[in-house]
Motif scaffolding. Structure first.
Motif, PDB file in Angstrom:
ATOM      1  N   UNK A 264       0.802  -1.210   0.000  1.00 32.84           N
ATOM      2  CA  UNK A 264       0.000   0.000   0.000  1.00 32.84           C
ATOM      3  C   UNK A 264       0.840   1.266   0.000  1.00 32.84           C
ATOM      4  N   UNK A 265       2.109   1.182   0.329  1.00 27.89           N
ATOM      5  CA  UNK A 265       2.987   2.345   0.375  1.00 27.89           C
ATOM      6  C   UNK A 265       4.226   2.073  -0.466  1.00 27.89           C
ATOM      7  N   UNK A 266       4.753   3.141  -1.079  1.00 33.36           N
ATOM      8  CA  UNK A 266       5.958   2.969  -1.874  1.00 33.36           C
ATOM      9  C   UNK A 266       6.764   4.259  -1.874  1.00 33.36           C
ATOM     10  N   UNK A 267       8.082   4.118  -1.905  1.00 28.52           N
ATOM     11  CA  UNK A 267       9.000   5.242  -2.059  1.00 28.52           C
ATOM     12  C   UNK A 267      10.019   4.849  -3.116  1.00 28.52           C
ATOM     13  N   UNK A 268      10.224   5.715  -4.108  1.00 27.08           N
ATOM     14  CA  UNK A 268      11.131   5.431  -5.212  1.00 27.08           C
ATOM     15  C   UNK A 268      12.208   6.505  -5.279  1.00 27.08           C
ATOM     16  N   UNK A 269      13.464   6.094  -5.314  1.00 27.92           N
ATOM     17  CA  UNK A 269      14.594   6.981  -5.561  1.00 27.92           C
ATOM     18  C   UNK A 269      14.922   6.914  -7.043  1.00 27.92           C
ATOM     19  N   UNK A 270      15.066   8.058  -7.683  1.00 28.12           N
ATOM     20  CA  UNK A 270      15.301   8.076  -9.131  1.00 28.12           C
ATOM     21  C   UNK A 270      16.255   9.222  -9.482  1.00 28.12           C
ATOM     22  N   UNK A 271      16.734   9.225 -10.697  1.00 30.75           N
ATOM     23  CA  UNK A 271      17.603  10.316 -11.139  1.00 30.75           C
ATOM     24  C   UNK A 271      18.114  10.087 -12.541  1.00 30.75           C
ATOM     25  N   UNK A 272      18.868  11.061 -13.028  1.00 28.20           N
ATOM     26  CA  UNK A 272      19.524  10.937 -14.328  1.00 28.20           C
ATOM     27  C   UNK A 272      20.740  11.857 -14.354  1.00 28.20           C
TER      28      UNK A 272
ATOM     29  N   UNK B 134      32.929  21.765 -21.676  1.00 31.23           N
ATOM     30  CA  UNK B 134      32.281  20.590 -21.082  1.00 31.23           C
ATOM     31  C   UNK B 134      30.971  21.057 -20.477  1.00 31.23           C
ATOM     32  N   UNK B 135      29.872  20.390 -20.814  1.00 29.32           N
ATOM     33  CA  UNK B 135      28.553  20.859 -20.416  1.00 29.32           C
ATOM     34  C   UNK B 135      27.755  19.762 -19.729  1.00 29.32           C
ATOM     35  N   UNK B 136      26.850  20.183 -18.871  1.00 38.88           N
ATOM     36  CA  UNK B 136      25.870  19.298 -18.270  1.00 38.88           C
ATOM     37  C   UNK B 136      24.475  19.796 -18.630  1.00 38.88           C
ATOM     38  N   UNK B 137      23.595  18.886 -18.988  1.00 36.84           N
ATOM     39  CA  UNK B 137      22.216  19.257 -19.218  1.00 36.84           C
ATOM     40  C   UNK B 137      21.893  19.814 -20.579  1.00 36.84           C
ATOM     41  N   UNK B 138      22.733  19.602 -21.588  1.00 41.49           N
ATOM     42  CA  UNK B 138      22.382  20.095 -22.923  1.00 41.49           C
ATOM     43  C   UNK B 138      21.165  19.367 -23.479  1.00 41.49           C
ATOM     44  N   UNK B 139      21.078  18.054 -23.259  1.00 40.88           N
ATOM     45  CA  UNK B 139      19.863  17.344 -23.673  1.00 40.88           C
ATOM     46  C   UNK B 139      18.763  17.558 -22.637  1.00 40.88           C
ATOM     47  N   UNK B 140      19.117  17.465 -21.356  1.00 39.49           N
ATOM     48  CA  UNK B 140      18.148  17.664 -20.280  1.00 39.49           C
ATOM     49  C   UNK B 140      18.878  17.772 -18.956  1.00 39.49           C
ATOM     50  N   UNK B 141      18.329  18.547 -18.039  1.00 38.32           N
ATOM     51  CA  UNK B 141      18.982  18.781 -16.763  1.00 38.32           C
ATOM     52  C   UNK B 141      19.186  17.476 -15.988  1.00 38.32           C
ATOM     53  N   UNK B 142      20.366  17.341 -15.393  1.00 42.08           N
ATOM     54  CA  UNK B 142      20.603  16.211 -14.491  1.00 42.08           C
ATOM     55  C   UNK B 142      19.834  16.443 -13.189  1.00 42.08           C
ATOM     56  N   UNK B 143      19.361  15.355 -12.583  1.00 47.55           N
ATOM     57  CA  UNK B 143      18.610  15.502 -11.346  1.00 47.55           C
ATOM     58  C   UNK B 143      18.626  14.206 -10.551  1.00 47.55           C
ATOM     59  N   UNK B 144      18.250  14.316  -9.276  1.00 51.97           N
ATOM     60  CA  UNK B 144      17.911  13.137  -8.499  1.00 51.97           C
ATOM     61  C   UNK B 144      16.741  13.508  -7.589  1.00 51.97           C
ATOM     62  N   UNK B 145      15.963  12.493  -7.218  1.00 46.09           N
ATOM     63  CA  UNK B 145      14.822  12.789  -6.382  1.00 46.09           C
ATOM     64  C   UNK B 145      14.221  11.543  -5.789  1.00 46.09           C
ATOM     65  N   UNK B 146      13.178  11.738  -5.043  1.00 45.16           N
ATOM     66  CA  UNK B 146      12.414  10.622  -4.494  1.00 45.16           C
ATOM     67  C   UNK B 146      10.938  10.984  -4.545  1.00 45.16           C
TER      68      UNK B 146
ATOM     69  N   UNK C  47      26.490  20.020 -30.003  1.00 46.36           N
ATOM     70  CA  UNK C  47      26.904  19.327 -28.785  1.00 46.36           C
ATOM     71  C   UNK C  47      26.608  17.845 -28.905  1.00 46.36           C
ATOM     72  N   UNK C  48      27.289  17.066 -28.066  1.00 46.68           N
ATOM     73  CA  UNK C  48      27.084  15.629 -28.021  1.00 46.68           C
ATOM     74  C   UNK C  48      27.373  15.147 -26.612  1.00 46.68           C
ATOM     75  N   UNK C  49      26.690  14.104 -26.191  1.00 40.69           N
ATOM     76  CA  UNK C  49      26.900  13.614 -24.845  1.00 40.69           C
ATOM     77  C   UNK C  49      26.210  12.305 -24.584  1.00 40.69           C
ATOM     78  N   UNK C  50      26.119  11.959 -23.311  1.00 43.77           N
ATOM     79  CA  UNK C  50      25.513  10.705 -22.890  1.00 43.77           C
ATOM     80  C   UNK C  50      24.583  10.983 -21.710  1.00 43.77           C
ATOM     81  N   UNK C  51      23.444  10.351 -21.720  1.00 48.29           N
ATOM     82  CA  UNK C  51      22.459  10.447 -20.637  1.00 48.29           C
ATOM     83  C   UNK C  51      22.188   9.057 -20.093  1.00 48.29           C
ATOM     84  N   UNK C  52      22.242   8.910 -18.773  1.00 53.90           N
ATOM     85  CA  UNK C  52      21.858   7.655 -18.146  1.00 53.90           C
ATOM     86  C   UNK C  52      20.916   7.955 -16.993  1.00 53.90           C
ATOM     87  N   UNK C  53      19.984   7.080 -16.743  1.00 54.33           N
ATOM     88  CA  UNK C  53      18.991   7.289 -15.696  1.00 54.33           C
ATOM     89  C   UNK C  53      18.925   6.069 -14.783  1.00 54.33           C
ATOM     90  N   UNK C  54      18.361   6.294 -13.596  1.00 53.54           N
ATOM     91  CA  UNK C  54      18.189   5.184 -12.647  1.00 53.54           C
ATOM     92  C   UNK C  54      16.884   5.364 -11.896  1.00 53.54           C
TER      93      UNK C  54
END
Length: 399
Positions: free
Chosen positions: A20-28, A47-59, A392-399
């Motif tokens: 009935x309850x859930x907490x999820x940690x996520x980010x990219x 060297x840039x961060x976030x050209x495709x999309x801002x990096x973030x983490x959250x719950x 620009x060119x780069x790599x994005x990974x998410x969790x």
């Protein structure tokens, strides 16, 4: 036997509570390299961060309250993953909300809506999904607005229609004005300068989806710390409408936006009366901007997507027009990780100097002026009538 029965009951209750309850940690995390030419100082590699999309983490999490009701929350922080600093002015500047959700009645959120300010929902009708050279570029970051001290309601899906409304309080004794906190660009509250404390903001979105067609309309307004629409690129009214049409591996996009800031004035902002400014002759602070775009996305293979788009904006009061052409691609290495690249070319008319920046690094004003929003010389926007090119060119990974 009683002990066994009791243990089984406790296990069942624990399992039900867990379900009935859930907490999820996520980010990219998004990092890459960028080259831009046409800057007043020449060209640069970065060297840039976030050209495709801002990096973030959250719950985020939810608790089942029964009867189809849930308590929900979200905490999200934007990150500069080249320096380790956080973005958006505070630790959970992107989102800090709590609320209630019901499958039949919709969802209510309270708190810092942050990067959820309703203008950011425009990514859905943007061929380049709000990466750096996209729907926010020619309007100097206006579509990346943020909002706090507010509440938001989203309706359930009603025969293809979804409605979302927001209202963000300024937390001032005057309902229309800002509080004593810092503004978007750190200027003093009530200073009248772009970026001074944001006042009341509100907005409404209507979306319709059916069989490969999506239609979207957004109205939102953001006021300055004095309760006025003082800068078309920061504190203004925005009306936006657009849509997409998908057939097979191709998705077509089209949209239009109108910005209005009737209280905009050069006086006290970009030069006081009788003091010459460095703007071209006959040019004053714009009070309206019309912005249009068209584009297409092609799913060339299951792993690769190619997008192309053209954006055009025209500002009044002699500020001319700008046109930007873009070409981008992504390649999925897995479900969580992809490579990306984008090319952008921006052409300005003789009295326009819009740049490929984000509106904060190249706000309105001439390059030879000190930028009134930051106190620093403007170094990223092109000179009037000049073009810019970037890739620009780069790599994005998410969790």
């Amino acid at each position: 036997m009683k002990r066994i029965a009791l243990a089984a009951t406790l296990l069942a209750v624990a399992a039900a509570a867990q379900a009935q309850s859930s907490v999820t940690l996520y980010g990219r995390i998004d990092n890459g390299l960028e080259y831009e030419a046409g800057l007043p100082s020449g060209h640069r590699w970065a060297a840039e961060t976030g050209d495709w999309g801002e990096s973030w983490f959250g719950m985020q999490g939810s608790e089942d309250l029964g009867g189809g009701n849930k308590a929900i929350f979200q905490l999200e922080a934007g990150l500069n993953t080249q320096t380790g600093a956080y973005n958006n002015g505070s630790l959970f500047g992107r989102h800090a909300t709590v609320g209630l959700s019901n499958v039949n009645w919709g969802t209510l959120k309270l708190g810092n809506l942050g990067a959820g300010e309703i203008s950011q929902d425009s990514w859905d009708i943007d061929p380049q999904v709000m990466q750096k050279y996209a729907i926010a570029t020619l309007v100097r970051g206006r579509n990346w607005a943020q909002a706090g001290n507010g509440f938001e309601y989203t309706s359930p899906n009603m025969y293809g229609f979804v409605v979302k409304g927001q209202y963000d309080l300024g937390n001032s004794s005057s309902w229309n004005m800002g509080n004593s906190g810092p503004g978007q660009l750190g200027n003093a509250p009530g200073s009248g300068l772009p970026g001074s404390t944001q006042g009341r903001s509100d907005g409404l979105k209507v979306e319709y989806n059916i069989q490969g067609i999506e239609l979207l309309a957004i109205y939102d307004e953001i006021r300055d710390g004095n309760g006025e629409f003082d800068n078309v690129y920061l504190n203004s009214r925005s009306v936006m409408a657009g849509g997409t049409f998908t057939f097979g591996p191709v998705k077509l996009y089209a949209g239009y936006q109108h910005l209005s800031a009737p209280d905009a004035s050069n006086v006290g902002v970009y030069g006081t009366a009788g003091v010459p400014t460095a703007l071209p002759a006959g040019v004053t602070l714009p009070t309206q901007v019309n912005h249009e775009w068209v584009g297409a996305a092609w799913q060339a293979t299951p792993a690769s997507l190619i997008t192309a788009a053209v954006y055009h904006a025209n500002a009044n009061n002699g500020n001319g027009n700008a046109t930007m052409a873009t070409l981008a691609a992504t390649y999925n290495l897995s479900k969580r990780t992809f490579l990306y690249t984008e090319f952008g070319y921006l052409h300005n008319s003789s009295t326009s100097n819009v740049g490929l920046g984000n509106g904060y690094s190249d706000p309105y004003g001439a390059n030879i002026n000190n930028d009134p929003a930051t106190g620093d010389a403007n170094s990223t926007a092109p000179n009037y009538g000049h073009s810019q090119t970037g890739v620009f060119a780069g790599i994005m990974t998410s969790f």
